[in-house]
Motif scaffolding. Structure first.
Motif, mmCIF file in Angstrom:
data_model
loop_
_atom_site.group_PDB
_atom_site.id
_atom_site.type_symbol
_atom_site.label_atom_id
_atom_site.label_comp_id
_atom_site.label_asym_id
_atom_site.label_seq_id
_atom_site.Cartn_x
_atom_site.Cartn_y
_atom_site.Cartn_z
ATOM 1 N N THR A 1 -16.282 -7.135 -24.029
ATOM 2 C CA THR A 1 -15.074 -7.946 -24.032
ATOM 3 C C THR A 1 -14.288 -7.703 -22.751
ATOM 4 O OG1 THR A 1 -14.890 -7.885 -26.448
ATOM 5 C CG2 THR A 1 -12.897 -8.437 -25.211
ATOM 6 N N LEU A 2 -13.938 -8.769 -22.065
ATOM 7 C CA LEU A 2 -13.061 -8.688 -20.903
ATOM 8 C C LEU A 2 -11.632 -8.949 -21.368
ATOM 9 C CD1 LEU A 2 -12.668 -8.530 -17.792
ATOM 10 C CD2 LEU A 2 -12.942 -11.022 -17.769
ATOM 11 N N LEU A 3 -10.711 -8.048 -21.030
ATOM 12 C CA LEU A 3 -9.306 -8.218 -21.360
ATOM 13 C C LEU A 3 -8.550 -8.621 -20.103
ATOM 14 C CD1 LEU A 3 -10.449 -5.548 -23.072
ATOM 15 C CD2 LEU A 3 -8.139 -5.634 -23.985
ATOM 16 N N ARG A 4 -7.747 -9.661 -20.209
ATOM 17 C CA ARG A 4 -6.936 -10.106 -19.079
ATOM 18 C C ARG A 4 -5.468 -10.083 -19.490
ATOM 19 N NH1 ARG A 4 -7.561 -15.959 -16.329
ATOM 20 N NH2 ARG A 4 -5.925 -16.559 -17.813
ATOM 21 N N LEU A 5 -4.679 -9.268 -18.791
ATOM 22 C CA LEU A 5 -3.255 -9.116 -19.081
ATOM 23 C C LEU A 5 -2.435 -9.804 -18.012
ATOM 24 C CD1 LEU A 5 -0.759 -7.749 -20.477
ATOM 25 C CD2 LEU A 5 -1.159 -5.814 -18.908
ATOM 26 N N GLU A 6 -1.543 -10.679 -18.407
ATOM 27 C CA GLU A 6 -0.589 -11.291 -17.493
ATOM 28 C C GLU A 6 0.748 -10.566 -17.631
ATOM 29 O OE1 GLU A 6 1.623 -15.556 -16.564
ATOM 30 O OE2 GLU A 6 -0.171 -15.512 -17.837
ATOM 31 N N VAL A 7 1.151 -9.866 -16.556
ATOM 32 C CA VAL A 7 2.415 -9.138 -16.556
ATOM 33 C C VAL A 7 3.498 -10.073 -16.053
ATOM 34 C CG1 VAL A 7 3.668 -7.125 -15.738
ATOM 35 C CG2 VAL A 7 1.198 -6.983 -16.141
ATOM 36 N N GLN A 8 4.511 -10.279 -16.901
ATOM 37 C CA GLN A 8 5.583 -11.212 -16.584
ATOM 38 C C GLN A 8 6.785 -10.466 -16.000
ATOM 39 O OE1 GLN A 8 6.122 -12.682 -20.517
ATOM 40 N NE2 GLN A 8 4.342 -14.037 -20.461
ATOM 41 N N GLY A 9 7.568 -11.154 -15.167
ATOM 42 C CA GLY A 9 8.769 -10.547 -14.616
ATOM 43 C C GLY A 9 8.834 -10.650 -13.105
ATOM 44 N N ASP A 10 9.750 -9.916 -12.522
ATOM 45 C CA ASP A 10 9.959 -9.930 -11.070
ATOM 46 C C ASP A 10 10.277 -8.503 -10.634
ATOM 47 O OD1 ASP A 10 10.416 -10.560 -8.446
ATOM 48 O OD2 ASP A 10 12.362 -11.520 -8.789
ATOM 49 N N GLN A 11 9.263 -7.766 -10.181
ATOM 50 C CA GLN A 11 9.437 -6.354 -9.827
ATOM 51 C C GLN A 11 8.456 -5.960 -8.731
ATOM 52 O OE1 GLN A 11 10.556 -2.778 -12.512
ATOM 53 N NE2 GLN A 11 8.327 -2.988 -12.762
ATOM 54 N N GLN A 12 8.965 -5.544 -7.576
ATOM 55 C CA GLN A 12 8.141 -5.126 -6.453
ATOM 56 C C GLN A 12 8.579 -3.741 -5.989
ATOM 57 O OE1 GLN A 12 9.653 -8.558 -6.105
ATOM 58 N NE2 GLN A 12 7.957 -9.066 -7.467
ATOM 59 N N ALA A 13 8.257 -3.382 -4.743
ATOM 60 C CA ALA A 13 8.541 -2.017 -4.273
ATOM 61 C C ALA A 13 8.900 -1.995 -2.798
ATOM 62 C CB ALA A 13 7.329 -1.118 -4.517
ATOM 63 N N ASP A 14 9.680 -0.970 -2.433
ATOM 64 C CA ASP A 14 9.995 -0.650 -1.042
ATOM 65 C C ASP A 14 9.370 0.698 -0.722
ATOM 66 O OD1 ASP A 14 11.129 -0.265 1.490
ATOM 67 O OD2 ASP A 14 12.953 0.611 0.629
ATOM 68 N N VAL A 15 8.522 0.736 0.290
ATOM 69 C CA VAL A 15 7.868 1.976 0.703
ATOM 70 C C VAL A 15 8.440 2.386 2.059
ATOM 71 C CG1 VAL A 15 5.683 3.171 1.014
ATOM 72 C CG2 VAL A 15 5.797 1.165 -0.487
ATOM 73 N N VAL A 16 8.837 3.644 2.193
ATOM 74 C CA VAL A 16 9.549 4.131 3.374
ATOM 75 C C VAL A 16 8.699 5.150 4.124
ATOM 76 C CG1 VAL A 16 11.653 5.271 4.195
ATOM 77 C CG2 VAL A 16 11.736 3.820 2.148
ATOM 78 N N ALA A 17 8.540 4.960 5.416
ATOM 79 C CA ALA A 17 7.792 5.909 6.249
ATOM 80 C C ALA A 17 8.613 7.166 6.479
ATOM 81 C CB ALA A 17 7.430 5.269 7.587
ATOM 82 N N ASN A 18 7.964 8.330 6.406
ATOM 83 C CA ASN A 18 8.618 9.617 6.644
ATOM 84 C C ASN A 18 8.031 10.258 7.896
ATOM 85 O OD1 ASN A 18 9.959 9.292 4.196
ATOM 86 N ND2 ASN A 18 8.362 10.352 3.054
ATOM 87 N N GLY A 19 8.859 10.463 8.904
ATOM 88 C CA GLY A 19 8.407 11.094 10.129
ATOM 89 C C GLY A 19 8.650 12.592 10.113
#
Length: 524
Positions: free
Chosen positions: A321-339
């Motif tokens: 069985t293949l399961l396909r999940l659709e995640v609803q909403g509006d959520q992303q990310a900010d990734v910050v470089a560390n020197g």
């Protein structure tokens, strides 16, 4: 995936890590691969199988457990102990294979592209075979480099059953939600099925809601989640059942949204499961059991029409069985470089630690069709030389996955092995030898991508670059902690290195970065 998994599985069997080392004396030359192999010797491995009359053909594969593949060898297969109930076919193909009634002999000469698999044999149950019959194939391999080794593989005749399930299940929900998933199984064979195993693996968005006492779990190597549940049940011909109402998946609260995640579930007889876990690395590594009660099957009144000898599935293609999940909403990310900013005298070696932090709110490197994957391009300050580099960093001019941890490069590409949640930092520790005086500057620049390049965007691109500063001079401290002390100093992105985008996409879609374990350190 199977080829990659086989390499990792062979490493997990305890294959010797290196050939015999050369003498420290400069007058003694290092051994050739053939000489090293002869000194080391070699072992063999072949899988066991279970077949049933009327069932599909299966394969017994013979492997040499050596790091240097064999190029010249002869394999003899004594099938006399199984001839009465199983047909073991002559493999043919490259090299010459001859056969008598009981023995197959294959000879390979000067095979420069050979791998660790020496032979694959097709096996079928004979029509008159009876459940419970078993015997051994005896393999003997002779090489001019390392002598002779032998191994035995067992072929068993099982009782044929036919487990079936829905081919596709659609799910939907928002980050943090629980999704009920009543996976079903039916028996369309003529024989009653006694007990079964549900094996599942899937991406980050499909996390098990509960961890049951009769299930084994892992979160490494195969995908984000994997588990196997042994379920006591008797399923007569024509009957069906579904998982009890407690079963479901929990969508992690930091899942990228919108996005789609996938999982894969298959139903196996206990005997087929044992054969499967002997071949698939993560299935063999499962072991941590849950504590949330026992997962059970409940009968269904009208089973769906799905498209105590050891039992084997005679049609394994219809129990997945293949399961396909659709995640609803509006959520992303900010990734910050560390020197980093350090001081050192010329001629000294200084630790320098760089990396990046996920400021959230979504996790990165977590799969799905729209999620973000991040790599870092570390350009070392001119006037320094890397004497130590992390295994998660590779020479940007070399082969990714082969040059990991190699010192001496001027520019490195660095990756994260696994999901990086909100507030987590990936660190890449280098040791740099200072070769020139002055204020030396380098940089760390983040590269982002994913299966959907239009949707996998970093929320704040302006903080994707940070400086690496080395104050080199006679009055320096001679060392530093490499943690930055007020940095990172961010700036504008200077562009992509050629070919990195394709690499990033491959990392995101494949789910595997390199075959070996890494040492990326994750900190809160």
């Amino acid at each position: 995936m199977l080829k990659h998994s086989t390499r990792r599985w062979l490493a997990g069997l305890g294959v010797a890590g290196a050939f015999v080392a050369a003498s420290a004396s400069p007058a003694v030359a290092a051994p050739t691969p053939a000489e090293a192999l002869a000194a080391q010797g070699f072992d063999l491995y072949a899988n066991n199988i279970i077949v049933a009359p009327g069932g599909p053909e299966k394969w017994v594969s013979l492997y040499s457990l050596v790091e240097q593949p064999l190029t010249d060898y002869t394999v003899t297969v004594d099938r006399s102990a199984v001839n009465g109930f199983a047909e073991v076919q002559n493999p043919g193909g490259p090299g010459s294979c001859t056969e008598t009634t009981t023995v197959i002999t294959c000879t390979v000469k000067d095979q420069q592209e050979s791998g660790v698999r020496l032979l694959a044999l097709t096996v079928l149950a004979r029509d008159a075979a009876k459940a419970g019959q078993k015997g051994e194939l005896t393999f003997t391999v002779t090489t001019p480099e390392a002598g002779t080794a032998s191994f035995r593989s067992t072929i068993t005749i099982g009782e044929g059953v036919d487990l079936v399930s829905e081919p596709l299940v659609y799910l939907d929900g928002a980050p943090g939600a629980t999704v009920k998933t009543p996976l079903s199984v039916g028996n369309t064979g003529e024989k009653t099925a006694e007990d079964m195993v549900l094996f599942y693996f899937g991406s980050y968005g499909l996390a098990p809601k509960q961890r049951y006492e009769n299930c084994e779990y892992t979160e490494e190597d195969f995908d984000a989640h994997a588990f196997a549940c042994k379920i006591d049940v008797t399923l007569a011909s024509g009957d069906g059942a579904k998982l009890d109402s407690s079963f479901g998946f929990a969508i992690p609260g930091d899942t990228w949204a919108p996005s789609e995640h996938y999982g894969f579930a298959t139903w196996l007889t206990p005997a087929d499961w044992e054969a499967f876990r002997a071949e698939v690395p993560t299935a063999g590594e499962l072991g941590e059991k849950g504590t949330d009660g026992v997962l059970k099957l409940e009968p269904v009144e009208k089973p769906k029409a799905f498209a105590r000898s050891a039992q084997t599935d005679v049609n394994p293609s219809n129990n997945e069985t293949l399961l396909r999940l659709e995640v609803q909403g509006d959520q992303q990310a900010d990734v910050v470089a560390n020197g980093a900013s350090v001081s050192a005298e010329v001629g000294k070696t200084v630790p320098v630690k760089v990396g990046f932090t996920n400021s959230g709110p979504a996790a990165i490197n977590a799969g799905g069709d729209r999620g973000l994957y991040t790599l870092a391009v570390v350009t070392l300050p001119k006037g320094t030389t890397a004497v130590e580099a992390p295994e998660t960093c590779a020479d940007a001019e070399g082969e990714f996955g082969e040059d990991n941890g190699k010192p001496g490069a001027a520019v490195y590409t660095c990756f994260v092995d696994g999901v990086l949640g909100k507030g987590k930092t990936a660190e890449f520790p280098f040791s740099l030898k200072v070769t020139e005086p002055g204020s030396l500057a380098g940089s760390i620049e983040l590269m982002h991508g994913g299966p959907d390049e239009n949707l996998a965007k970093d929320l704040v691109p302006s903080n994707d670059v940070a400086k690496i500063l080395v104050n080199a001079g006679g009055g320096g401290t001679g060392g530093g902690d490499g943690d930055g002390g007020g940095l990172p100093v961010t700036g504008q992105s200077t562009g992509l290195i050629a070919g990195l985008g394709a690499l990033l996409l491959a990392v995101g879609v494949g789910g595997y970065l390199v075959a070996k374990r890494r040492r990326t350190r994750f900190v809160a």
